[in-house]
Design a protein around this motif. Structure first.
Motif, PDB file in Angstrom:
ATOM      1  N   SER A  58      -3.493 -14.795   8.139  1.00 28.16           N
ATOM      2  CA  SER A  58      -2.357 -14.244   7.391  1.00 28.16           C
ATOM      3  C   SER A  58      -1.813 -15.203   6.337  1.00 28.16           C
ATOM      4  N   LEU A  59      -2.266 -16.451   6.336  1.00 21.28           N
ATOM      5  CA  LEU A  59      -1.797 -17.430   5.358  1.00 21.28           C
ATOM      6  C   LEU A  59      -2.959 -17.849   4.467  1.00 21.28           C
ATOM      7  N   PRO A  60      -3.049 -17.298   3.254  1.00 23.36           N
ATOM      8  CA  PRO A  60      -4.155 -17.654   2.365  1.00 23.36           C
ATOM      9  C   PRO A  60      -4.112 -19.127   1.975  1.00 23.36           C
ATOM     10  N   ALA A  61      -5.275 -19.670   1.609  1.00 24.16           N
ATOM     11  CA  ALA A  61      -5.381 -21.094   1.281  1.00 24.16           C
ATOM     12  C   ALA A  61      -4.448 -21.498   0.153  1.00 24.16           C
ATOM     13  N   SER A  62      -4.201 -20.585  -0.780  1.00 26.62           N
ATOM     14  CA  SER A  62      -3.354 -20.910  -1.931  1.00 26.62           C
ATOM     15  C   SER A  62      -1.898 -21.141  -1.557  1.00 26.62           C
ATOM     16  N   LYS A  63      -1.478 -20.650  -0.384  1.00 21.68           N
ATOM     17  CA  LYS A  63      -0.083 -20.787   0.040  1.00 21.68           C
ATOM     18  C   LYS A  63       0.112 -21.851   1.120  1.00 21.68           C
ATOM     19  N   ARG A  64      -0.939 -22.540   1.495  1.00 16.36           N
ATOM     20  CA  ARG A  64      -0.822 -23.538   2.559  1.00 16.36           C
ATOM     21  C   ARG A  64      -0.175 -24.816   2.035  1.00 16.36           C
ATOM     22  N   LEU A  65       0.579 -25.475   2.919  1.00 19.16           N
ATOM     23  CA  LEU A  65       1.290 -26.694   2.556  1.00 19.16           C
ATOM     24  C   LEU A  65       0.439 -27.910   2.897  1.00 19.16           C
ATOM     25  N   LYS A  66       0.230 -28.783   1.925  1.00 14.44           N
ATOM     26  CA  LYS A  66      -0.529 -30.014   2.143  1.00 14.44           C
ATOM     27  C   LYS A  66       0.436 -31.101   2.602  1.00 14.44           C
ATOM     28  N   LEU A  67       0.593 -31.212   3.905  1.00  9.03           N
ATOM     29  CA  LEU A  67       1.628 -32.073   4.467  1.00  9.03           C
ATOM     30  C   LEU A  67       1.042 -33.300   5.161  1.00  9.03           C
ATOM     31  N   SER A  68       1.584 -34.473   4.833  1.00  8.95           N
ATOM     32  CA  SER A  68       1.301 -35.683   5.591  1.00  8.95           C
ATOM     33  C   SER A  68       2.294 -35.758   6.754  1.00  8.95           C
ATOM     34  N   PHE A  69       2.082 -36.730   7.660  1.00  9.79           N
ATOM     35  CA  PHE A  69       3.002 -36.879   8.793  1.00  9.79           C
ATOM     36  C   PHE A  69       4.422 -37.136   8.290  1.00  9.79           C
ATOM     37  N   HIS A  70       4.540 -38.003   7.285  1.00  8.83           N
ATOM     38  CA  HIS A  70       5.862 -38.310   6.734  1.00  8.83           C
ATOM     39  C   HIS A  70       6.505 -37.059   6.145  1.00  8.83           C
ATOM     40  N   GLN A  71       5.713 -36.250   5.457  1.00 13.89           N
ATOM     41  CA  GLN A  71       6.236 -35.025   4.869  1.00 13.89           C
ATOM     42  C   GLN A  71       6.635 -34.009   5.939  1.00 13.89           C
ATOM     43  N   VAL A  72       5.894 -34.002   7.047  1.00 16.28           N
ATOM     44  CA  VAL A  72       6.252 -33.109   8.157  1.00 16.28           C
ATOM     45  C   VAL A  72       7.614 -33.471   8.704  1.00 16.28           C
ATOM     46  N   VAL A  73       7.858 -34.767   8.900  1.00 21.24           N
ATOM     47  CA  VAL A  73       9.167 -35.221   9.397  1.00 21.24           C
ATOM     48  C   VAL A  73      10.270 -34.811   8.430  1.00 21.24           C
ATOM     49  N   LEU A  74      10.020 -35.025   7.137  1.00 25.08           N
ATOM     50  CA  LEU A  74      11.009 -34.630   6.132  1.00 25.08           C
ATOM     51  C   LEU A  74      11.226 -33.119   6.131  1.00 25.08           C
ATOM     52  N   LEU A  75      10.146 -32.371   6.356  1.00 23.67           N
ATOM     53  CA  LEU A  75      10.259 -30.915   6.398  1.00 23.67           C
ATOM     54  C   LEU A  75      11.113 -30.469   7.580  1.00 23.67           C
ATOM     55  N   TYR A  76      10.912 -31.093   8.739  1.00 29.27           N
ATOM     56  CA  TYR A  76      11.748 -30.779   9.899  1.00 29.27           C
ATOM     57  C   TYR A  76      13.219 -31.064   9.601  1.00 29.27           C
ATOM     58  N   ILE A  77      13.481 -32.190   8.972  1.00 29.98           N
ATOM     59  CA  ILE A  77      14.860 -32.547   8.637  1.00 29.98           C
ATOM     60  C   ILE A  77      15.452 -31.526   7.671  1.00 29.98           C
ATOM     61  N   THR A  78      14.663 -31.132   6.663  1.00 32.68           N
ATOM     62  CA  THR A  78      15.117 -30.145   5.688  1.00 32.68           C
ATOM     63  C   THR A  78      15.442 -28.812   6.353  1.00 32.68           C
ATOM     64  N   ILE A  79      14.577 -28.396   7.273  1.00 37.49           N
ATOM     65  CA  ILE A  79      14.800 -27.126   7.969  1.00 37.49           C
ATOM     66  C   ILE A  79      16.069 -27.186   8.816  1.00 37.49           C
ATOM     67  N   PHE A  80      16.275 -28.293   9.518  1.00 41.73           N
ATOM     68  CA  PHE A  80      17.476 -28.430  10.340  1.00 41.73           C
ATOM     69  C   PHE A  80      18.744 -28.434   9.489  1.00 41.73           C
ATOM     70  N   LYS A  81      18.661 -28.952   8.271  1.00 48.03           N
ATOM     71  CA  LYS A  81      19.832 -29.003   7.399  1.00 48.03           C
ATOM     72  C   LYS A  81      20.172 -27.636   6.810  1.00 48.03           C
ATOM     73  N   ASP A  82      19.229 -26.726   6.840  1.00 51.25           N
ATOM     74  CA  ASP A  82      19.419 -25.394   6.274  1.00 51.25           C
ATOM     75  C   ASP A  82      20.286 -24.557   7.213  1.00 51.25           C
ATOM     76  N   ALA A  83      21.535 -24.326   6.818  1.00 53.36           N
ATOM     77  CA  ALA A  83      22.469 -23.596   7.682  1.00 53.36           C
ATOM     78  C   ALA A  83      22.009 -22.168   7.930  1.00 53.36           C
ATOM     79  N   SER A  84      21.302 -21.580   6.957  1.00 48.87           N
ATOM     80  CA  SER A  84      20.819 -20.207   7.137  1.00 48.87           C
ATOM     81  C   SER A  84      19.776 -20.117   8.243  1.00 48.87           C
TER      82      SER A  84
END
Length: 403
Positions: A191-217
């Motif tokens: 369901s997730l085509p290659a063009s929409k996949r996120l190229k994430l390093s471990f550091h970016q994953v941690v930052l992504l988790y932090i970003t998601i937690f900060k999102d009040a919505s």
């Protein structure tokens, strides 16, 4: 036109497949519940000690989802399913070969690390294809279908126990893993085509988790889903001790009682689905929260009595558990509505936090000194207070976004 269509429509067969993958959790949690007293006898420990294999499973679910989420956002949804289901199948076989309770606890963690892949991918796949309103309907449909699992799981478990030992329950779960592998291989479409996949390093994953937690919505609806679901896990952790040890229900009677409450989730999910076109998401969230609060108050009143009538306890359990049919899908739809390409990671965060609440509730129950019923009711009341606070904060966030 085709893009819009894909954002609002889904097939029943697709929902059935996602529900099958998600049902591994309820099956793995509920099928062996009637065997807890028998397992405790075989290992020479208390039923509560063996019940600790439940929070152990929640631990594996919480950790595993944090891994599968970003991995599925990076490499797609199907490959993680292969790995997780293979691990689940092997760990289920390991569970039936253990010789003591601590080995069983360790094997259950591994089993959960594999089995949790289904719920992560199911939520992410729905977000990949549908908008918020269609997602709420899809989540309700999925809860209706997967609600069959906790209804039949204890009954199947008790039926197995009539002819075999508790080891056969884990053999059946291993076979279920094989069935899921077969279905994923032949019927699950990426369901997730290659063009929409996120190229994430471990550091970016941690930052992504932090970003998601900060999102009040995301954060506040996530808390609603986690702690309202936490009530279910408190019930699961305590149900055998309350109904079988305190009230003397047989394995078969326990299965019927457990199945009745699971049916309540299906029933209320059906009501929720029919109300989607007539009511707002926040209205349905509040409705579910008030139903659960009423159930918790009944259980607390019963726990404060010398010996509450079984009918009163069952009524409280039914309302507490069934209300998830409203709170669960609507909290999920709200939380996932703004997540886009990071839906897999957001799904993992929500699932991980939900089972972390189950782990927390299971651990707290071990240190409470009252009756199993009263212990369960107090933990549920604390969780319910957090749910009501999160609903208030979610309403404020929605109103601010509307302005």
């Amino acid at each position: 036109m085709q893009t819009q269509h894909s954002k609002t429509q889904y097939s029943s067969a697709w929902i059935m497949l996602l529900a099958l993958l998600t049902s591994l959790g309820p099956l793995s949690i509920d099928m062996y519940l009637p065997a807890l007293p028998q397992m405790a006898h075989d290992f020479g420990v208390s039923t509560q000690m063996i019940a600790n294999t439940l929070p152990a499973y929640f631990l594996g679910l919480a950790i595993g989802q944090l891994i599968y989420g970003p991995v599925s956002d990076r490499i797609g949804r199907k490959l993680p399913l292969y790995f997780g289901l293979c691990l689940y199948t092997a760990a289920s076989l390991l569970c039936l070969m253990v010789q003591d309770e601590w080995s069983l606890i360790a094997a259950r963690v591994l089993q959960a690390l594999g089995g949790c892949v289904g719920v992560v991918i199911a939520r992410a796949a729905i977000r990949d294809r549908l908008d918020m309103h269609a997602s709420a309907q899809a989540f309700s449909s999925m809860m209706i279908v997967m609600g069959i699992a906790p209804i039949i799981a204890p009954a199947v478990g008790s039926l197995i126990l009539e002819f075999f030992s508790w080891h056969a329950v884990f053999a059946a779960l291993s076979m279920m893993g094989v069935v899921c592998l077969f279905c994923v291989h032949f019927f699950f479409q990426e369901s997730l085509p290659a063009s929409k996949r996120l190229k994430l390093s471990f550091h970016q994953v941690v930052l992504l988790y932090i970003t998601i937690f900060k999102d009040a919505s995301f954060r506040w609806p996530m808390m609603i889903g986690c702690f309202s679901g936490g009530l279910l896990f408190c019930y699961i952790s305590s149900s055998a001790a309350v109904l079988m040890d305190s009230y003397g229900l047989t394995q078969q009677q326990f299965a019927y009682a457990f199945g009745t409450n699971a049916f309540g989730i299906m029933l209320f999910s059906t009501f929720n689905k029919h109300l989607i076109a007539k009511t707002a998401v926040m209205q349905r969230l509040k409705m579910g929260a008030y139903i659960q609060l009423l159930g918790v108050c009944i259980l607390l009143a019963g726990g404060l009595m010398a010996h509450a009538p079984l009918a009163m306890v069952m009524a409280g359990m039914f309302l507490t558990v069934s209300g998830i049919g409203f709170t669960g899908p609507n909290a999920m739809a709200l939380a996932m509505s703004q997540q886009g390409a990071r839906a897999g990671t957001a799904s993992a965060v929500m699932g991980s936090m939900q089972f972390a609440c189950g782990l927390l509730g299971g651990l707290v129950l071990n240190f409470m000194l009252w009756s199993p019923l009263l212990n369960m009711a107090w933990v549920m009341l604390i969780f319910m207070a957090i749910v009501l606070l999160a609903i208030y904060q979610t309403k404020m966030t929605v109103n601010m976004a509307a302005k």
